[in-house]
Design a protein around this motif. Sequence first.
Motif, PDB file in Angstrom:
ATOM      1  N   LEU A  65       0.809  -1.223   0.000  1.00 49.41           N
ATOM      2  CA  LEU A  65       0.000   0.000   0.000  1.00 49.41           C
ATOM      3  C   LEU A  65       0.837   1.266   0.000  1.00 49.41           C
ATOM      4  O   LEU A  65       1.914   1.299   0.595  1.00 49.41           O
ATOM      5  CB  LEU A  65      -0.887   0.038   1.254  1.00 49.41           C
ATOM      6  CG  LEU A  65      -2.021  -0.953   1.312  1.00 49.41           C
ATOM      7  CD1 LEU A  65      -2.732  -0.834   2.636  1.00 49.41           C
ATOM      8  CD2 LEU A  65      -2.981  -0.741   0.190  1.00 49.41           C
ATOM      9  N   PRO A  66       0.317   2.314  -0.608  1.00 52.21           N
ATOM     10  CA  PRO A  66       0.936   3.635  -0.447  1.00 52.21           C
ATOM     11  C   PRO A  66       0.784   4.102   1.001  1.00 52.21           C
ATOM     12  O   PRO A  66      -0.085   3.625   1.731  1.00 52.21           O
ATOM     13  CB  PRO A  66       0.131   4.541  -1.388  1.00 52.21           C
ATOM     14  CG  PRO A  66      -0.695   3.650  -2.235  1.00 52.21           C
ATOM     15  CD  PRO A  66      -0.791   2.329  -1.548  1.00 52.21           C
ATOM     16  N   ALA A  67       1.617   5.043   1.416  1.00 53.89           N
ATOM     17  CA  ALA A  67       1.658   5.487   2.811  1.00 53.89           C
ATOM     18  C   ALA A  67       0.305   6.001   3.304  1.00 53.89           C
ATOM     19  O   ALA A  67      -0.096   5.738   4.442  1.00 53.89           O
ATOM     20  CB  ALA A  67       2.723   6.561   2.983  1.00 53.89           C
ATOM     21  N   ASP A  68      -0.419   6.760   2.474  1.00 59.50           N
ATOM     22  CA  ASP A  68      -1.712   7.307   2.898  1.00 59.50           C
ATOM     23  C   ASP A  68      -2.713   6.194   3.215  1.00 59.50           C
ATOM     24  O   ASP A  68      -3.464   6.277   4.183  1.00 59.50           O
ATOM     25  CB  ASP A  68      -2.295   8.218   1.819  1.00 59.50           C
ATOM     26  CG  ASP A  68      -1.468   9.473   1.618  1.00 59.50           C
ATOM     27  OD1 ASP A  68      -0.676   9.798   2.532  1.00 59.50           O
ATOM     28  OD2 ASP A  68      -1.596  10.112   0.566  1.00 59.50           O
ATOM     29  N   LEU A  69      -2.724   5.164   2.388  1.00 60.56           N
ATOM     30  CA  LEU A  69      -3.662   4.074   2.614  1.00 60.56           C
ATOM     31  C   LEU A  69      -3.259   3.220   3.808  1.00 60.56           C
ATOM     32  O   LEU A  69      -4.118   2.661   4.479  1.00 60.56           O
ATOM     33  CB  LEU A  69      -3.781   3.203   1.362  1.00 60.56           C
ATOM     34  CG  LEU A  69      -4.535   3.845   0.205  1.00 60.56           C
ATOM     35  CD1 LEU A  69      -4.571   2.916  -0.991  1.00 60.56           C
ATOM     36  CD2 LEU A  69      -5.936   4.230   0.605  1.00 60.56           C
ATOM     37  N   LYS A  70      -1.964   3.128   4.091  1.00 61.60           N
ATOM     38  CA  LYS A  70      -1.527   2.390   5.283  1.00 61.60           C
ATOM     39  C   LYS A  70      -2.128   3.030   6.537  1.00 61.60           C
ATOM     40  O   LYS A  70      -2.587   2.334   7.437  1.00 61.60           O
ATOM     41  CB  LYS A  70      -0.004   2.367   5.381  1.00 61.60           C
ATOM     42  CG  LYS A  70       0.652   1.402   4.450  1.00 61.60           C
ATOM     43  CD  LYS A  70       2.158   1.410   4.637  1.00 61.60           C
ATOM     44  CE  LYS A  70       2.822   0.556   3.586  1.00 61.60           C
ATOM     45  NZ  LYS A  70       4.277   0.536   3.712  1.00 61.60           N
ATOM     46  N   GLY A  71      -2.109   4.346   6.591  1.00 65.47           N
ATOM     47  CA  GLY A  71      -2.697   5.034   7.732  1.00 65.47           C
ATOM     48  C   GLY A  71      -4.184   4.768   7.846  1.00 65.47           C
ATOM     49  O   GLY A  71      -4.708   4.552   8.940  1.00 65.47           O
ATOM     50  N   LEU A  72      -4.872   4.757   6.724  1.00 65.24           N
ATOM     51  CA  LEU A  72      -6.308   4.491   6.714  1.00 65.24           C
ATOM     52  C   LEU A  72      -6.604   3.073   7.196  1.00 65.24           C
ATOM     53  O   LEU A  72      -7.520   2.846   7.994  1.00 65.24           O
ATOM     54  CB  LEU A  72      -6.864   4.697   5.302  1.00 65.24           C
ATOM     55  CG  LEU A  72      -8.356   4.516   5.116  1.00 65.24           C
ATOM     56  CD1 LEU A  72      -9.116   5.551   5.924  1.00 65.24           C
ATOM     57  CD2 LEU A  72      -8.708   4.634   3.642  1.00 65.24           C
ATOM     58  N   VAL A  73      -5.803   2.121   6.749  1.00 65.50           N
ATOM     59  CA  VAL A  73      -6.011   0.737   7.164  1.00 65.50           C
ATOM     60  C   VAL A  73      -5.716   0.579   8.654  1.00 65.50           C
ATOM     61  O   VAL A  73      -6.414  -0.150   9.358  1.00 65.50           O
ATOM     62  CB  VAL A  73      -5.134  -0.214   6.319  1.00 65.50           C
ATOM     63  CG1 VAL A  73      -5.159  -1.619   6.881  1.00 65.50           C
ATOM     64  CG2 VAL A  73      -5.611  -0.216   4.888  1.00 65.50           C
ATOM     65  N   ARG A  74      -4.712   1.278   9.150  1.00 66.56           N
ATOM     66  CA  ARG A  74      -4.412   1.195  10.587  1.00 66.56           C
ATOM     67  C   ARG A  74      -5.567   1.773  11.416  1.00 66.56           C
ATOM     68  O   ARG A  74      -5.906   1.252  12.475  1.00 66.56           O
ATOM     69  CB  ARG A  74      -3.103   1.912  10.886  1.00 66.56           C
ATOM     70  CG  ARG A  74      -1.904   1.106  10.428  1.00 66.56           C
ATOM     71  CD  ARG A  74      -0.588   1.677  10.914  1.00 66.56           C
ATOM     72  NE  ARG A  74       0.495   0.838  10.462  1.00 66.56           N
ATOM     73  CZ  ARG A  74       1.343   1.168   9.498  1.00 66.56           C
ATOM     74  NH1 ARG A  74       1.256   2.342   8.903  1.00 66.56           N
ATOM     75  NH2 ARG A  74       2.297   0.333   9.139  1.00 66.56           N
ATOM     76  N   ILE A  75      -6.167   2.844  10.929  1.00 69.13           N
ATOM     77  CA  ILE A  75      -7.334   3.407  11.618  1.00 69.13           C
ATOM     78  C   ILE A  75      -8.479   2.391  11.628  1.00 69.13           C
ATOM     79  O   ILE A  75      -9.132   2.182  12.648  1.00 69.13           O
ATOM     80  CB  ILE A  75      -7.771   4.733  10.950  1.00 69.13           C
ATOM     81  CG1 ILE A  75      -6.737   5.823  11.226  1.00 69.13           C
ATOM     82  CG2 ILE A  75      -9.151   5.151  11.428  1.00 69.13           C
ATOM     83  CD1 ILE A  75      -6.964   7.088  10.422  1.00 69.13           C
ATOM     84  N   TYR A  76      -8.683   1.735  10.510  1.00 69.18           N
ATOM     85  CA  TYR A  76      -9.713   0.701  10.382  1.00 69.18           C
ATOM     86  C   TYR A  76      -9.438  -0.433  11.372  1.00 69.18           C
ATOM     87  O   TYR A  76     -10.328  -0.886  12.086  1.00 69.18           O
ATOM     88  CB  TYR A  76      -9.708   0.192   8.936  1.00 69.18           C
ATOM     89  CG  TYR A  76     -10.585  -0.991   8.653  1.00 69.18           C
ATOM     90  CD1 TYR A  76     -11.962  -0.850   8.570  1.00 69.18           C
ATOM     91  CD2 TYR A  76     -10.041  -2.250   8.445  1.00 69.18           C
ATOM     92  CE1 TYR A  76     -12.772  -1.928   8.286  1.00 69.18           C
ATOM     93  CE2 TYR A  76     -10.838  -3.330   8.173  1.00 69.18           C
ATOM     94  CZ  TYR A  76     -12.198  -3.168   8.092  1.00 69.18           C
ATOM     95  OH  TYR A  76     -12.988  -4.238   7.821  1.00 69.18           O
ATOM     96  N   ARG A  77      -8.177  -0.851  11.449  1.00 72.16           N
ATOM     97  CA  ARG A  77      -7.792  -1.923  12.360  1.00 72.16           C
ATOM     98  C   ARG A  77      -8.017  -1.498  13.808  1.00 72.16           C
ATOM     99  O   ARG A  77      -8.569  -2.239  14.609  1.00 72.16           O
ATOM    100  CB  ARG A  77      -6.325  -2.294  12.156  1.00 72.16           C
ATOM    101  CG  ARG A  77      -5.888  -3.425  13.089  1.00 72.16           C
ATOM    102  CD  ARG A  77      -4.424  -3.436  13.394  1.00 72.16           C
ATOM    103  NE  ARG A  77      -4.008  -2.155  13.922  1.00 72.16           N
ATOM    104  CZ  ARG A  77      -2.827  -1.605  13.683  1.00 72.16           C
ATOM    105  NH1 ARG A  77      -1.964  -2.186  12.912  1.00 72.16           N
ATOM    106  NH2 ARG A  77      -2.503  -0.436  14.207  1.00 72.16           N
ATOM    107  N   ASN A  78      -7.591  -0.293  14.149  1.00 74.25           N
ATOM    108  CA  ASN A  78      -7.751   0.188  15.524  1.00 74.25           C
ATOM    109  C   ASN A  78      -9.220   0.301  15.902  1.00 74.25           C
ATOM    110  O   ASN A  78      -9.595  -0.012  17.037  1.00 74.25           O
ATOM    111  CB  ASN A  78      -7.043   1.525  15.707  1.00 74.25           C
ATOM    112  CG  ASN A  78      -5.534   1.395  15.628  1.00 74.25           C
ATOM    113  OD1 ASN A  78      -4.986   0.310  15.801  1.00 74.25           O
ATOM    114  ND2 ASN A  78      -4.853   2.489  15.356  1.00 74.25           N
ATOM    115  N   ALA A  79     -10.046   0.745  14.969  1.00 66.30           N
ATOM    116  CA  ALA A  79     -11.488   0.851  15.245  1.00 66.30           C
ATOM    117  C   ALA A  79     -12.074  -0.536  15.507  1.00 66.30           C
ATOM    118  O   ALA A  79     -12.867  -0.718  16.436  1.00 66.30           O
ATOM    119  CB  ALA A  79     -12.204   1.533  14.081  1.00 66.30           C
TER     120      ALA A  79
END
Length: 168
Positions: A65-79
């Motif tokens: 993943l590109p860096a921006d999407l990695k952050g989005l996926v981490r937010i999804y995981r944390n939620a």
Amino acid sequence: DIRAIWVGICQKLYLVSALVVLGTILAIALFVRFALKPLHRINWIANQMSTTTQFQDLDAHLDFLPADLKGLVRIYRNAGTQIANMQEQQQQLIDNISHELRTPLTIVSGYLQSALRHGNNLTTTQREGLELAARETDRTIDLLQELLGVGRVDNRYDFDWENLDLNE
């Protein structure tokens, strides 16, 4: 003669313009398809996870993943992890309420019923007071049972995850 040349040039310009527009549309479509590929893969990975405890495993699939999407996926995981933790805490609260309130109320209700059965020397006022206390205790136990039932049903609810087509 000049007019025929001008018409020929205009026809060629129209043809070239149409080809450029079609080429641009094709290039944009391919770019969008390529750009959305990581999102389709994230969606596929998320659908493969059947329990919330597997959200931690999502990090292993982030390399593409590109860096921006990695952050989005981490937010999804944390939620997802937070939702799982909150559901666990809610179940613990329901279990604690069940034990701490229902048991003493049941004991009080039993003592009140026993006092009413064996209270031959009670005055009318005392008997009415004990009957009222017994009814209210039983009503409170029933209300508590309903609340605990609702809490348990809410905690068992599972989300239906489904694919989302971003093209639509």
